[in-house]
Design an enzyme around this catalytic site. Structure first.
Site, PDB file in Angstrom:
ATOM      1  N   HIS A  57       0.970  -1.177  -0.134  1.00  0.00           N
ATOM      2  CA  HIS A  57       0.018   0.085  -0.040  1.00  0.00           C
ATOM      3  C   HIS A  57       0.969   1.364   0.139  1.00  0.00           C
ATOM      4  O   HIS A  57       2.221   1.212   0.315  1.00  0.00           O
ATOM      5  CB  HIS A  57      -0.942  -0.099   1.126  1.00  0.00           C
ATOM      6  CG  HIS A  57      -1.923  -1.062   1.187  1.00  0.00           C
ATOM      7  ND1 HIS A  57      -2.937  -1.238   1.981  1.00  0.00           N
ATOM      8  CD2 HIS A  57      -2.352  -1.885   0.293  1.00  0.00           C
ATOM      9  CE1 HIS A  57      -3.694  -2.213   1.917  1.00  0.00           C
ATOM     10  NE2 HIS A  57      -3.398  -2.734   0.528  1.00  0.00           N
ATOM     11  N   GLU A  59       0.909   3.793   2.124  1.00  0.00           N
ATOM     12  CA  GLU A  59       1.391   4.249   3.396  1.00  0.00           C
ATOM     13  C   GLU A  59       2.698   3.334   3.634  1.00  0.00           C
ATOM     14  O   GLU A  59       3.717   3.899   4.214  1.00  0.00           O
ATOM     15  CB  GLU A  59       0.506   3.976   4.370  1.00  0.00           C
ATOM     16  CG  GLU A  59      -0.736   4.868   4.453  1.00  0.00           C
ATOM     17  CD  GLU A  59      -1.922   4.287   3.399  1.00  0.00           C
ATOM     18  OE1 GLU A  59      -3.103   4.581   3.896  1.00  0.00           O
ATOM     19  OE2 GLU A  59      -1.778   3.317   2.526  1.00  0.00           O
ATOM     20  N   CYS A  82      -6.356   2.064   5.759  1.00  0.00           N
ATOM     21  CA  CYS A  82      -7.343   0.749   6.067  1.00  0.00           C
ATOM     22  C   CYS A  82      -7.032   0.579   7.469  1.00  0.00           C
ATOM     23  O   CYS A  82      -6.168   0.935   8.152  1.00  0.00           O
ATOM     24  CB  CYS A  82      -7.031  -0.480   5.347  1.00  0.00           C
ATOM     25  SG  CYS A  82      -5.262  -0.727   5.134  1.00  0.00           S
ATOM     26  N   ALA A 161     -13.011   8.786 -31.192  1.00  0.00           N
ATOM     27  CA  ALA A 161     -12.002   9.166 -32.099  1.00  0.00           C
ATOM     28  C   ALA A 161     -12.692   9.552 -33.517  1.00  0.00           C
ATOM     29  O   ALA A 161     -13.173   8.637 -34.247  1.00  0.00           O
ATOM     30  CB  ALA A 161     -10.957   7.952 -32.447  1.00  0.00           C
ATOM     31  N   TRP A 179      -7.792   5.173 -40.182  1.00  0.00           N
ATOM     32  CA  TRP A 179      -7.174   5.929 -39.375  1.00  0.00           C
ATOM     33  C   TRP A 179      -7.574   7.506 -39.342  1.00  0.00           C
ATOM     34  O   TRP A 179      -7.231   8.071 -40.341  1.00  0.00           O
ATOM     35  CB  TRP A 179      -5.409   5.766 -39.356  1.00  0.00           C
ATOM     36  CG  TRP A 179      -5.019   4.458 -39.161  1.00  0.00           C
ATOM     37  CD1 TRP A 179      -4.590   3.635 -40.016  1.00  0.00           C
ATOM     38  CD2 TRP A 179      -4.983   3.966 -37.949  1.00  0.00           C
ATOM     39  NE1 TRP A 179      -4.130   2.527 -39.670  1.00  0.00           N
ATOM     40  CE2 TRP A 179      -4.434   2.455 -38.230  1.00  0.00           C
ATOM     41  CE3 TRP A 179      -5.296   4.074 -36.641  1.00  0.00           C
ATOM     42  CZ2 TRP A 179      -4.159   1.557 -37.305  1.00  0.00           C
ATOM     43  CZ3 TRP A 179      -5.278   3.394 -35.768  1.00  0.00           C
ATOM     44  CH2 TRP A 179      -4.630   2.076 -35.953  1.00  0.00           C
ATOM     45  N   GLY A 302     -17.205   0.796 -31.398  1.00  0.00           N
ATOM     46  CA  GLY A 302     -17.818   1.590 -32.308  1.00  0.00           C
ATOM     47  C   GLY A 302     -18.993   2.167 -31.925  1.00  0.00           C
ATOM     48  O   GLY A 302     -19.325   1.994 -30.617  1.00  0.00           O
TER      49      GLY A 302
END
Length: 365
Positions: A57, A59, A82, A161, A179, A302
């Protein structure tokens, strides 16, 4: 006594801790990505972030680096330390044992095994605790973890994109015509894969483009995400590139209840997840991936699958690569703009990526 400029210093050091935490995004699975900074006399004496596989972790790493200098230091931690014993002792106890004098935390941990217990351990040991420093920034940076704890689903990032008008090449495009964006933009796309636990895509993309969906940036090949195919009828061919590259990253397939058995895929190590519906719906997929301990999932596919997650309001962040090109006849919409307009997404940054621009959108905390 706390100095009058402590608030500014707390913000400064916590933002550094948040930057450290970001180094663990995508490879801390199944644990949250946490950053820790140990500061003494305004000097950093230890720094750490969650290591690959979720441990050690943050820490633990920072305390190891600081050694005896941790005594009397202030610990800046992006998530409540934790309090439960897992494969390692509780970080809250480790900080107490190191005799730090003060703890500054950005966000409490909603995990029921922690949820205030870590802070109580610190206070009972006489350590001063400050909470909610840079809370919103830390929450957004680790959004995926918090969604798994509060909404039983991971965070979804949608990668788009398109050309400047939001169009993509049609199904008949081939070769270089597929592309849209520049090589620099594609490298940023690989970087996105590296900081997500998994990448989600449809079987149609596999059958038409045969992509690898790995991270191929030099030095980051080991950060390739789990590759998850939405394949209702289990049509995934054995000669697909994602199968040929199983040594680089795992492949999971989500199929419908009526899909045929595929022992040939399972023999190779492909994990098959069968939905209770003929067509797995996005909400069921989200819950199921959360049960598999995934917290950050990149949707790179897609328009059909992208629109399904947009319609289900499951998209939390968008990385939209907009080319300076304008596609002509045969181009199709990369996503449903009407669905987009219904979402509460805020554009938070615009970055140049070669000849293209990358627009970043996010939901509020």
């Amino acid at each position: 006594m706390i100095a009058t400029d402590s608030t500014d210093l707390d913000v400064k050091f916590m933002r550094s801790a948040i930057s450290l935490a970001a180094r663990g995004l995508g490879n801390a699975f199944p644990n949250p990505a946490v950053g820790c900074l140990l500061v003494k006399d305004n000097l950093v004496v230890g720094r750490g972030w969650t290591q690959p596989g979720g441990r050690p972790h943050a820490e633990t790493e920072a305390l190891k680096q600081a050694g005896t200098l941790a005594e009397g230091a202030t610990a800046y931690v992006t998530l409540e330390p934790c309090a439960h014993v897992g494969k390692t002792p509780p970080c809250s106890k480790a900080l107490v044992d190191a005799k730090i004098s003060r703890l500054v935390v950005a966000v409490g941990d909603p995990d029921p095994r922690v949820n205030g217990l870590g802070l109580n351990i610190m206070r009972l040991a006489g350590i001063s605790v400050s909470e909610d420093v840079c809370r919103a920034e830390a929450w957004v940076a680790n959004r995926g973890f918090f969604l798994t704890q509060t909404q039983d689903r991971p965070m979804f990032t949608l990668k788009l994109a398109t050309d400047n008008d939001g169009l993509i090449p049609g199904p008949d495009a081939g070769g270089d015509d597929k592309w849209i964006t520049s090589p620099e933009a594609r490298k940023r796309g690989h970087l996105l894969r590296s900081n997500h636990d998994a990448v989600l895509f449809g079987i149609g993309t596999v059958l038409s483009d045969d992509p690898q969906y790995t991270c191929r940036l030099p030095g980051l090949e080991h950060t390739s995400p789990i590759r998850i195919v939405m394949d209702s009828h289990l049509r995934l061919p054995l000669d697909a590139k994602i199968i040929k590259t199983l040594d680089m990253a795992p492949v999971w397939v989500i199929c419908g209840r009526d899909a045929p058995e595929r022992p040939d895929l399972e023999k190779l190590g492909v994990k098959i997840i069968r939905a209770p519906q003929s067509q797995p719906d996005p909400d069921w997929v989200a819950i199921t991936l959360c049960k598999q301990w995934l917290s950050r999932v990149l949707i790179e596919t897609g328009p059909t699958l992208a629109n399904a997650f947009l319609k289900a309001d499951l998209v939390d962040e968008v990385s939209w690569f907009r080319s300076n090109k304008t596609l002509g006849a045969g181009a199709v919409a990369g996503f449903d703009k009407k669905m987009w307009e219904k979402l509460e997404l805020e554009r938070v940054a615009v970055v140049q990526a070669g000849s293209d621009r990358l627009e970043l959108y996010t939901k509020g905390p």
